[in-house]
Design a protein around this motif. Structure first.
Motif, PDB file in Angstrom:
ATOM      1  N   ALA A 225      16.541 -36.441  13.718  1.00 38.79           N
ATOM      2  CA  ALA A 225      16.216 -36.255  15.141  1.00 38.79           C
ATOM      3  C   ALA A 225      15.652 -37.542  15.723  1.00 38.79           C
ATOM      4  O   ALA A 225      15.099 -38.390  15.011  1.00 38.79           O
ATOM      5  N   ILE A 226      15.798 -37.690  17.039  1.00 39.03           N
ATOM      6  CA  ILE A 226      15.301 -38.868  17.746  1.00 39.03           C
ATOM      7  C   ILE A 226      14.050 -38.487  18.525  1.00 39.03           C
ATOM      8  O   ILE A 226      13.980 -37.424  19.150  1.00 39.03           O
ATOM      9  N   GLY A 227      13.015 -39.350  18.470  1.00 34.04           N
ATOM     10  CA  GLY A 227      11.753 -39.080  19.145  1.00 34.04           C
ATOM     11  C   GLY A 227      11.785 -39.467  20.609  1.00 34.04           C
ATOM     12  O   GLY A 227      12.774 -40.026  21.104  1.00 34.04           O
ATOM     13  N   ILE A 228      10.697 -39.197  21.311  1.00 31.71           N
ATOM     14  CA  ILE A 228      10.647 -39.467  22.755  1.00 31.71           C
ATOM     15  C   ILE A 228      10.690 -40.955  23.059  1.00 31.71           C
ATOM     16  O   ILE A 228      11.017 -41.358  24.180  1.00 31.71           O
TER      17      ILE A 228
ATOM     18  N   LEU B   4      22.515 -34.201  23.386  1.00 28.17           N
ATOM     19  CA  LEU B   4      21.894 -34.201  24.718  1.00 28.17           C
ATOM     20  C   LEU B   4      20.637 -35.065  24.719  1.00 28.17           C
ATOM     21  O   LEU B   4      20.348 -35.750  25.709  1.00 28.17           O
ATOM     22  N   ASN B   5      19.897 -35.063  23.619  1.00 28.41           N
ATOM     23  CA  ASN B   5      18.728 -35.937  23.502  1.00 28.41           C
ATOM     24  C   ASN B   5      19.146 -37.405  23.467  1.00 28.41           C
ATOM     25  O   ASN B   5      18.468 -38.270  24.032  1.00 28.41           O
ATOM     26  N   LEU B   6      20.257 -37.699  22.786  1.00 31.94           N
ATOM     27  CA  LEU B   6      20.776 -39.068  22.763  1.00 31.94           C
ATOM     28  C   LEU B   6      21.180 -39.515  24.170  1.00 31.94           C
ATOM     29  O   LEU B   6      20.916 -40.654  24.570  1.00 31.94           O
ATOM     30  N   ILE B   7      21.804 -38.635  24.935  1.00 27.19           N
ATOM     31  CA  ILE B   7      22.179 -38.949  26.316  1.00 27.19           C
ATOM     32  C   ILE B   7      20.935 -39.257  27.143  1.00 27.19           C
ATOM     33  O   ILE B   7      20.938 -40.169  27.978  1.00 27.19           O
TER      34      ILE B   7
ATOM     35  N   GLY C  45      12.602 -43.032  21.246  1.00 27.06           N
ATOM     36  CA  GLY C  45      13.828 -43.531  20.631  1.00 27.06           C
ATOM     37  C   GLY C  45      13.688 -43.850  19.160  1.00 27.06           C
ATOM     38  O   GLY C  45      14.555 -44.502  18.579  1.00 27.06           O
ATOM     39  N   GLN C  46      12.621 -43.373  18.534  1.00 28.74           N
ATOM     40  CA  GLN C  46      12.376 -43.653  17.124  1.00 28.74           C
ATOM     41  C   GLN C  46      12.910 -42.524  16.245  1.00 28.74           C
ATOM     42  O   GLN C  46      13.171 -41.420  16.715  1.00 28.74           O
ATOM     43  N   LYS C  47      13.050 -42.831  14.960  1.00 29.97           N
ATOM     44  CA  LYS C  47      13.508 -41.829  13.999  1.00 29.97           C
ATOM     45  C   LYS C  47      12.391 -40.841  13.702  1.00 29.97           C
ATOM     46  O   LYS C  47      11.258 -41.231  13.419  1.00 29.97           O
ATOM     47  N   LYS C  48      12.706 -39.554  13.744  1.00 32.45           N
ATOM     48  CA  LYS C  48      11.761 -38.516  13.350  1.00 32.45           C
ATOM     49  C   LYS C  48      12.130 -38.027  11.950  1.00 32.45           C
ATOM     50  O   LYS C  48      13.307 -37.980  11.594  1.00 32.45           O
ATOM     51  N   GLU C  49      11.129 -37.676  11.181  1.00 39.30           N
ATOM     52  CA  GLU C  49      11.375 -37.184   9.819  1.00 39.30           C
ATOM     53  C   GLU C  49      11.774 -35.710   9.868  1.00 39.30           C
ATOM     54  O   GLU C  49      11.129 -34.846   9.283  1.00 39.30           O
ATOM     55  N   LYS C  50      12.844 -35.449  10.568  1.00 37.18           N
ATOM     56  CA  LYS C  50      13.317 -34.078  10.750  1.00 37.18           C
ATOM     57  C   LYS C  50      14.828 -34.115  10.907  1.00 37.18           C
ATOM     58  O   LYS C  50      15.367 -34.842  11.744  1.00 37.18           O
ATOM     59  N   LEU C  51      15.522 -33.332  10.096  1.00 35.50           N
ATOM     60  CA  LEU C  51      16.980 -33.296  10.160  1.00 35.50           C
ATOM     61  C   LEU C  51      17.435 -32.395  11.308  1.00 35.50           C
ATOM     62  O   LEU C  51      16.793 -31.395  11.631  1.00 35.50           O
ATOM     63  N   VAL C  52      18.553 -32.769  11.905  1.00 35.05           N
ATOM     64  CA  VAL C  52      19.102 -32.040  13.052  1.00 35.05           C
ATOM     65  C   VAL C  52      19.830 -30.793  12.578  1.00 35.05           C
ATOM     66  O   VAL C  52      20.627 -30.847  11.633  1.00 35.05           O
ATOM     67  N   SER C  53      19.570 -29.680  13.248  1.00 33.19           N
ATOM     68  CA  SER C  53      20.275 -28.430  12.934  1.00 33.19           C
ATOM     69  C   SER C  53      21.271 -28.070  14.036  1.00 33.19           C
ATOM     70  O   SER C  53      22.286 -27.432  13.770  1.00 33.19           O
ATOM     71  N   ASN C  54      20.985 -28.492  15.269  1.00 33.35           N
ATOM     72  CA  ASN C  54      21.857 -28.230  16.408  1.00 33.35           C
ATOM     73  C   ASN C  54      22.402 -29.566  16.920  1.00 33.35           C
ATOM     74  O   ASN C  54      21.693 -30.316  17.592  1.00 33.35           O
TER      75      ASN C  54
END
Length: 405
Positions: free
Chosen positions: A237-240, A257-260, A242-251
């Motif tokens: 997942a991407i943080g607010i 949409l967060n990348l956009i 733009g950094q990497k979050k230690e959480k895998l994407v499920s959706n």
């Protein structure tokens, strides 16, 4: 060439790499009116016939310094000037330091041949190149901060600007009183900054994930490989910021949409060069807003709007802090995702109007935050959403026009 001249030239390098006109103004002010500086009351000023001591030069540099300080607090003006500054700064560094030469040095320089390689010219040339290099490093650092807080929602850019102003003034005074100490301190500071920059670059490199299909390196929040377009097994997942979050994407669609929202490619996750809505990623060639579409993105933003507007009503019962918290949340999650696709020049007047409204709503929010906070969010969200949707319908931002290009 005296030791004082050498220290002065070297010591002014970091000052001119931070600001263009302020170091020049402080130098001119010192030479013309040394009695205004503590400890230099008995130092005679330079002759009135000297070019640098003329009143119009001092007034002009003072006005330009004031405009520089004020303009650097604006994201739009800072972005407009930062490319030109890397060339203006070495020019002013060279001009001011040439003005500091004593009469004997000037006479020597007037007669010296270029083939003689006068040490002072070599030092000034080296200093100018170093100012240009440091100004370029500063520009890259500001670009990095802009990626974190593009619209200065958290005032990172403004705080950085005030710190730079303070460093120039502090460094100039330190250069006058203890020049060698100033050179040492700023050399250590620059070395530490470069070390932290390399450390950050190394951290980004370590976060890259290898595609199991082709071996290419991808950003941790990439959905597809930048090279072979294969779906990646691990998507973070991407943080607010733009950094990497230690959480895998499920959706995956929600992640895209967060990348956009960060104006990043929905496939490879890299930053998009242009603020146009419909464009092809210059890393992987993916067509932006093909999936998810503009309508899906706006629908997602509307959902956030309802949640934050409702939350702002509750936060509004807390005087001042509630309004400020609502404003920051709305800036990050609601307004910035739209603003990143709007040219900065075209939104300048809009931002001035919004800043005026923000001030009025802030005054209202001191006592009536539960009314001011939701009203502020509704008004600003409507403005930025309208500007975004108007760009979605422009010919220059249409998919057909993009394919032609």
């Amino acid at each position: 060439m005296s030791v004082v001249q050498i220290v002065t030239i070297i010591g002014s390098i970091p000052l001119f790499s931070l600001r263009t006109f302020l170091p020049a103004f402080l130098t001119t002010l010192l030479l013309s009116y040394p009695e205004y500086f503590p400890g230099l009351e008995n130092v005679p000023p330079i002759p009135e016939e000297a070019f640098i001591s003329r009143d119009w030069v001092l007034i002009t540099l003072g006005a330009l310094s004031l405009l520089e300080i004020i303009g650097d607090k604006s994201t739009e003006i800072r972005n407009l000037l930062k490319n030109a500054e890397t060339y203006l700064k070495p020019i002013f560094f060279l001009a001011i330091n040439l003005s500091l030469l004593d009469e004997t040095s000037v006479e020597v320089l007037q007669e010296v041949q270029w083939a003689a390689f006068d040490p002072l010219w070599i030092l000034l040339a080296f200093g100018s190149l170093l100012v240009h290099w440091l100004a370029t490093v500063r520009k890259d650092f500001l670009d990095f901060l802009e990626d974190i807080d593009e619209d200065d929602n958290l005032f990172i850019g403004r705080i950085t600007s005030w710190i730079e102003d303070s460093l120039v003034v502090f460094g100039f005074l330190l250069l006058i009183w203890t020049g060698i100490l100033m050179v040492i301190l700023y050399t250590v500071a620059i070395a530490f900054f470069l070390f932290m920059r390399k450390r950050h670059d190394r951290k980004i490199e370590e976060q890259m994930l290898v595609c199991p299909n082709c071996g290419a390196k991808n950003l941790p929040f990439a959905v597809k490989c930048v090279n072979c377009k294969e779906l990646q097994p691990k998507i973070y997942a991407i943080g607010i910021f733009g950094q990497k979050k230690e959480k895998l994407v499920s959706n995956i669609q929600k992640h895209q949409l967060n990348l956009i929202s960060h104006r990043k490619c929905t496939d490879c996750g890299n930053k998009l060069e242009s603020n146009r809505l419909f464009q092809n990623c210059h890393f992987c060639g993916n067509a932006h807003f093909q999936s998810p579409t503009v309508k899906e993105f706006i629908k997602n933003q509307d959902k956030k709007f309802y949640k934050i507007a409702g939350l702002s009503f509750l936060l509004g019962f807390v005087p001042v802090i509630g309004f400020l918290t609502s404003a920051v949340l709305a800036n990050i999650y609601l307004f910035s995702p739209y603003r990143r696709y709007i040219p900065k020049g075209s939104s300048f007047l809009t931002k001035l109007f919004i800043k005026f409204l923000t001030f009025l709503f802030f005054l209202l929010g001191i006592a009536l935050g539960f009314i001011a906070a939701p009203a502020y969010i509704v008004l600003r969200y409507t403005i930025w959403k309208k500007k975004f949707t108007s760009r979605a319908g422009k010919p220059a931002d249409s998919p057909a026009r993009n394919n032609e290009v």
